[in-house]
Design an enzyme around this catalytic site. Structure first.
Site, mmCIF file in Angstrom:
data_model
loop_
_atom_site.group_PDB
_atom_site.id
_atom_site.type_symbol
_atom_site.label_atom_id
_atom_site.label_comp_id
_atom_site.label_asym_id
_atom_site.label_seq_id
_atom_site.Cartn_x
_atom_site.Cartn_y
_atom_site.Cartn_z
ATOM 1 N N ASP A 1 0.833 -1.201 0.000
ATOM 2 C CA ASP A 1 0.000 0.000 0.000
ATOM 3 C C ASP A 1 0.868 1.251 0.000
ATOM 4 O OD1 ASP A 1 -2.001 1.827 0.194
ATOM 5 O OD2 ASP A 1 -2.931 0.974 1.977
ATOM 6 N N ASP B 1 -2.357 5.169 -6.028
ATOM 7 C CA ASP B 1 -2.378 4.378 -4.795
ATOM 8 C C ASP B 1 -2.417 2.896 -5.111
ATOM 9 O OD1 ASP B 1 -2.594 3.557 -2.152
ATOM 10 O OD2 ASP B 1 -4.764 3.742 -2.146
#
Length: 630
Positions: A106, A302
């Site tokens: 992440d 992201d």
């Protein structure tokens, strides 16, 4: 993550609602913003954080690396996939002896955390919880002026909350973190979160936790850069539509010559952003003001988000442009809770999708373009074969553009934090991992981290990939949309079909494992070299891999649809001639001994039968013999 996180426009972005971590010192706290809901999906909500304080620290770190070349990097295989899991994971090892964890990759998170053995509210995840007492190198981070402390004022704590209202909280600890046997980077001490509480999707997910690659003092990247063990960059490469996995490199790689770049301004946002100015569909730009992609938090990249989300005006223009180019039938989506835009009739071969769906290009501020194939904006319909749905959605009323993992399938993304830019290079990410993995540590000249240019994208030629390596085994995992009970009696038939599709002998294909996954079945297959050969030819390896990764293995409808989870190659066995033929030699010697014994026994019996009767003199007495009555 659960679907709510995947589709909730802010899949993995931390809302620093409780900005309570080490590393928050010196940074203005974010204002708390209300989470609005539109159309059943939560809007993207991001904190407004000025990052100038950390910019100074990053400049100092950058200056430290001037004039010297860093050679260490952490190379890790990525697991899982977007469609099945909604995320990709890397294996991380914490403590002494190492305890293994599967962590979601992440780039929007700033802390790495795993469930702690003392956690009273943690779900059942992939691996056992971290046990600090079993690690001889673990140390709690003691309470200090730079962190938020627990009630006893003894240990630092952290708390993170996501947009879909899942959260993680716990204590901060420091221990040795290892990156796997393929990594040339030695284990390093780093601070991480030991969870004492999970809620929402974090509680129910299969993965153990998250590896935070964002900007912040608790980020694993910032910690390694601060130690001076890697350069200030990392790279991610996600697999395609029908194959999971990929590769991650923490540290520098030399970019390919045709990699396209966009500036990424760390002062503009604490998240990794790019300068998107235009989107072209089938060669024609959408009639939009370029400022629309720079509104609110701009265009954010992201890795923890599954899909992509555009501001309302941009989404409508994109949707209409795509639909105007299609002649396919529009059908309902797989989930009635979402109004997915789906189409049927495109077939199951991903390599043929460009015949039905238009090409899309993203144009950056410097004029460079990133080409998106259909797999970069579509996802498979899970209930209708040959049907696909748009993987780009409206971001509610939020003006931020959020680009998730679907946009960068089969794309090497290089986050060059030191030079404040992000690079994109179309390639076959699974093949890229095998190249990094099989090659081991590259030649030290000119740089141990040089990623040599491959030939044509997306798949390099066999001569480039496997010239110096012999492959002795190919394995692959596949899931079939058929129950275990129905499939089990037909495994031999399936093996013959796979052999036929891969153009190998059926004796080369072996079923290694078969596991029930509810209405699906997971199977692991192995392909061995033909005959007595110990390895495959380069051409055969690349032919088999390309057939697998390009979804050119066609099975009858009786077996349902299938998805390739991952594949792997292994070098030939390095056993000596005696080791490889021990069993054959033992069998041969045993047969020789048995045959010799049999021959001797037969000779003995034959000689005995041929022996003449015993001689008796004529006048020798004979024993009396009683006459028996008739």
């Amino acid at each position: 993550m659960a679907r709510s996180r995947d589709r909730g426009a802010a899949a993995s972005f931390f809302l620093f609602l409780l900005f309570l971590a080490v590393g928050a010192a010196g940074t203005p706290e974010s204002s708390l913003q209300a989470l609005s809901v539109s159309g059943g999906r939560p809007n993207l909500v991001l904190p407004l954080v000025l990052y100038r304080a950390n910019s100074t620290r990053r400049s100092a770190v950058a200056r430290r690396f001037l004039g010297r070349q860093l050679t260490a990097s952490a190379r890790m295989r990525l697991h899982d996939d977007l469609l099945t899991n909604g995320y990709y994971t890397a294996r991380l090892f914490i403590g002494t002896p190492p305890q293994e964890f599967a962590l979601i990759v992440d780039s929007g998170s700033t802390v790495t955390y795993v469930p702690c053995s003392t956690c009273e509210q943690c779900g059942n995840h992939q691996d056992p919880r971290f046990q600090p007492d079993l690690s001889s190198t673990y140390e709690p981070v003691k309470c200090n002026v730079d962190c938020t402390c627990d009630k006893e004022q003894k240990q630092c704590v952290y708390e993170r909350q996501y947009a879909e209202m899942s959260s993680s909280s716990g204590v901060l600890g420091e221990d040795l973190i290892s990156f796997g046997k393929e990594s040339e980077l030695k284990p390093q001490r780093a601070v991480f979160g030991c969870e004492n509480s999970e809620t929402g999707d974090l509680f129910s997910q299969h993965a153990d936790g998250i590896i935070g690659l964002g900007r912040g003092q608790l980020s694993i990247m910032d910690q390694l850069v601060e130690k001076g063990v890697i350069s200030d960059s990392f790279s991610l490469c996600y697999g395609g539509m029908d194959i999971g996995g990929g590769a991650m490199v923490l540290g520098e790689i030399t970019p390919p010559p045709d990699m396209v770049f966009s500036r990424s301004d760390p002062v503009r946002s604490p998240y990794y952003n790019i300068e998107l100015k235009e989107i072209d569909v089938d060669g024609k730009p959408l009639q939009l003001d370029p400022k629309i992609f720079d509104s609110r938090h701009g265009t954010v990249l992201d890795s923890g988000t599954t899909y992509a989300y555009l501001p309302e005006e941009a989404f409508i223009a994109f949707r209409d442009a795509i639909m105007s180019k299609l002649s396919l039938k529009q059908i309902p989506g797989p989930d009635p809770n979402y109004k997915d835009i789906c189409f049927s009739g495109a077939g199951s071969d991903v390599s043929e999708l460009s015949k039905f769906f238009p090409k899309v290009e993203m144009v950056f501020g410097n004029g460079e373009k990133l080409s998106l194939s259909p797999e970069n904006y579509l996802f498979r319909h899970s209930k209708v074969s040959g049907a696909y749905c748009l993987g780009i959605f409206q971001n509610g009323k939020d003006l931020t553009t959020l680009l998730g993992g679907i946009i960068v399938r089969n794309t090497l993304v290089s986050y060059d934090r030191q030079n404040e830019k992000i690079g994109f290079w179309k390639t076959n990410c699974s093949v890229l991992w095998e190249r990094l993995h099989i090659g081991g540590v590259p030649s030290p000249a000119p740089s141990e981290n040089t990623l040599e240019t491959m030939n044509d994208s997306p798949a390099p030629s066999p001569s480039v990939l496997f010239d110096h390596f012999e492959i002795g085994l190919i394995t692959f995992d596949m899931t079939l949309n058929i129950t275990y009970a129905k499939l089990l009696p037909h495994t031999e038939e399936l093996a013959e079909l796979i052999a036929h599709e891969l153009e190998v002998d059926k004796n080369q294909v072996h079923l290694i494992n078969i596991t029930s996954k509810g209405n699906h079945t997971l199977m692991r297959w192995a392909i061995f070299p033909a005959g007595s050969s110990n390895f495959f030819s380069n051409t055969t390896v690349m032919d088999i891999i390309s057939r697998l990764t390009e979804h050119r293995v066609h099975l009858p409808e009786d077996f349902g649809s299938y998805q390739l989870v991952e594949w792997n190659v292994e070098p030939p066995s390095r056993r000596t001639w005696w080791q490889r033929h021990t069993v054959a030699l033992l069998v041969g010697v045993s047969m020789v001994i048995l045959l010799s014994f049999t021959a001797l026994l037969a000779l003995y019996i034959w000689r005995r039968n041929k022996r003449p009767g015993q001689y008796r003199p004529v006048d020798s007495p004979l024993p009396e013999q009683e006459l028996q009555p008739l």
